[in-house]
Design a protein around this motif. Structure first.
Motif, short mmCIF file in Angstrom:
data_model
loop_
_atom_site.label_atom_id
_atom_site.label_comp_id
_atom_site.label_asym_id
_atom_site.label_seq_id
_atom_site.Cartn_x
_atom_site.Cartn_y
_atom_site.Cartn_z
N VAL A 178 0.85 -1.18 0.00
CA VAL A 178 0.00 0.00 0.00
C VAL A 178 0.89 1.24 0.00
N GLU A 179 0.50 2.25 -0.75
CA GLU A 179 1.31 3.46 -0.83
C GLU A 179 1.61 4.00 0.57
N PRO A 180 2.87 4.38 0.84
CA PRO A 180 3.24 4.82 2.19
C PRO A 180 2.34 5.90 2.77
N TYR A 181 1.91 6.84 1.95
CA TYR A 181 1.07 7.93 2.48
C TYR A 181 -0.31 7.43 2.89
N GLN A 182 -0.69 6.19 2.49
CA GLN A 182 -1.98 5.63 2.87
C GLN A 182 -1.89 4.69 4.07
N LEU A 183 -0.69 4.44 4.56
CA LEU A 183 -0.54 3.53 5.69
C LEU A 183 -1.19 4.12 6.94
N ARG A 184 -1.80 3.25 7.73
CA ARG A 184 -2.49 3.69 8.94
C ARG A 184 -1.56 3.47 10.14
N TRP A 185 -0.82 4.50 10.49
CA TRP A 185 0.16 4.42 11.56
C TRP A 185 -0.52 4.59 12.93
N GLU A 216 -12.73 2.13 2.84
CA GLU A 216 -11.28 2.04 2.90
C GLU A 216 -10.73 2.23 4.31
N HIS A 217 -11.32 3.14 5.09
CA HIS A 217 -10.79 3.41 6.43
C HIS A 217 -11.10 2.27 7.42
N ASP A 218 -11.98 1.34 7.03
CA ASP A 218 -12.32 0.21 7.90
C ASP A 218 -11.66 -1.10 7.45
N GLN A 219 -10.98 -1.09 6.34
CA GLN A 219 -10.39 -2.32 5.83
C GLN A 219 -9.23 -2.78 6.72
N VAL A 220 -9.19 -4.09 6.97
CA VAL A 220 -8.09 -4.67 7.76
C VAL A 220 -7.29 -5.65 6.91
N GLY A 221 -7.64 -5.81 5.67
CA GLY A 221 -6.98 -6.71 4.75
C GLY A 221 -8.00 -7.60 4.07
N PRO A 222 -7.88 -7.70 2.75
CA PRO A 222 -6.95 -6.96 1.89
C PRO A 222 -7.43 -5.52 1.72
#
Length: 375
Positions: free
Chosen positions: A21-28, A344-350
């Motif tokens: 996943v694009e780094p700027y989209q990672l959920r830190w 998208e904000h609730d996805q845990v995979g994929p």
């Protein structure tokens, strides 16, 4: 935040990381969590330990993510000026006393990446890379397990010389995988023989064979190079044609529109007539729909009780309407499966974009078709 919540956040981050996943989209996790020494140790062990990770992301991607992580850690330091200077010196010499803020392991990983011959962004985009898709198993206590992962070699930015898009996994396949791995989906396919059209990377077939207790599966594509890539991906996931897992696994090239010979089907594909036929992102080109519907008609001739599942990203409503009309004119019944994409904000995979609609349709045979090429 308790330990289980922190671990859940870290696992989601790991799922995103190995799916590239694009780094700027990672959920830190927030900075207070990232600063914790045990969290930094977890991040190194699970994301950046070159000796312990068997299918790592490309070095260019690792570098981008690690650079972002260190930036976040820098900003969380209580005395920014002093500790940033210490961080810079530590990066150069690796022995300045900053380990209380940023771990030696993370800094060493960054140093290794900086001194490696990391390919350029353009070159990296053209190379095959390991991509791991996670389908967490939801447990009775509400937690999730990481056991269901599929690792593939994908050329995410490459279209093969024959024009195929089958060297990467598309979002319609990811949603169909979520459905098949759900309780409802597993009820349909458990113990059944499956046949995949336009398998591409083979992700769906591998998921079914590896985790979903199917009796057998044949992954097909119209491009021989793509079929070879599927074989490689099956090997990466511990699957082969020796039936060692109790599931018959086969690959084959299949051109849509050719007649099926019921008497030689088992000989051609190493499996009896399938119970379930499925395909993802196989309806995007209007010109192939007659051949696709013809192939579905041939499979219904082999097994009138066959269930077909088609997952489609609706990029062009008229094209998909052409597909549904072709099904109707051939005497097929169809219904949309209630499996909407997860926000998208609730996805845990994929993980996949939801800006374009994705739908899953179940297709059955309601009457004898007279013209398999009818559109």
């Amino acid at each position: 935040m308790d330990e289980l919540q922190v671990l859940s956040q870290l696992r989601i981050l790991r799922h995103q990381y190995f799916q590239l996943v694009e780094p700027y989209q990672l959920r830190w996790p927030d900075s207070a969590i990232l600063k914790a020494p045990d969290v930094q140790s977890w991040l190194f062990t699970n994301l950046f330990d070159a000796d312990g990770i068997t299918s790592p992301p490309p070095q260019r991607y690792q570098h981008r993510v690690l650079k972002l992580l260190i930036s976040k850690l820098e900003k969380s330091i209580d005395n920014p000026e002093e500790d940033r200077r210490c961080l810079f010196n530590h990066l150069l010499t690796w022995f300045f006393p900053c380990e209380q803020e940023i771990s030696n392991d993370l800094m060493s990983a960054m140093g290794t990446l900086l001194t490696s011959c990391v390919p350029s962004e353009a070159d990296s985009a053209q190379q095959k890379a390991f991509v791991t898709y996670s389908y967490p198993l939801h447990l009775n206590n509400g937690s999730t397990s990481d056991e269901r992962t599929v690792t593939l070699l994908e050329a995410r930015s490459v279209i093969s010389s024959s024009g195929t898009t089958g060297l990467r996994t598309w979002e319609a396949a990811l949603l169909l995988g979520s459905y098949l791995a759900s309780e409802s989906g597993r009820t349909i396919i458990r113990g059944k023989r499956l046949f995949e059209l336009g398998a591409g990377t083979g992700m769906l077939s591998i998921l079914c064979a590896k985790y979903l207790e199917v009796a057998g599966i044949v992954a097909t594509d119209g491009d021989e190079a793509v079929v070879d890539a599927i074989k490689t991906n099956m090997f990466l996931n511990g699957l082969d044609t020796d039936d060692s897992s109790g599931c018959q696994v086969r690959t084959a090239a299949l051109k849509w529109g050719w007649p099926m010979d019921a008497t030689t089907f088992s000989e051609d594909y190493g499996m009896e007539t399938p119970d379930v036929l499925f395909g993802a992102d196989v309806t995007y080109d209007k010109s192939v729909i007659p051949r696709l519907v013809s192939t579905m008609w041939e499979f219904f001739e082999l097994n009138s009780a066959l269930q077909v599942f088609i997952s489609a990203t609706i990029r062009n409503e008229q094209t998909f309407e052409t597909f549904l009309n072709a099904c109707k004119r051939n005497g097929f019944g169809f219904e949309q499966i209630d499996c909407p994409p997860v926000p998208e904000h609730d996805q845990v995979g994929p993980f996949y974009p939801t800006s374009t609609p994705i739908q899953i349709w179940r297709i059955t045979r309601s009457q004898v078709a007279k013209d398999p090429f009818a559109i």
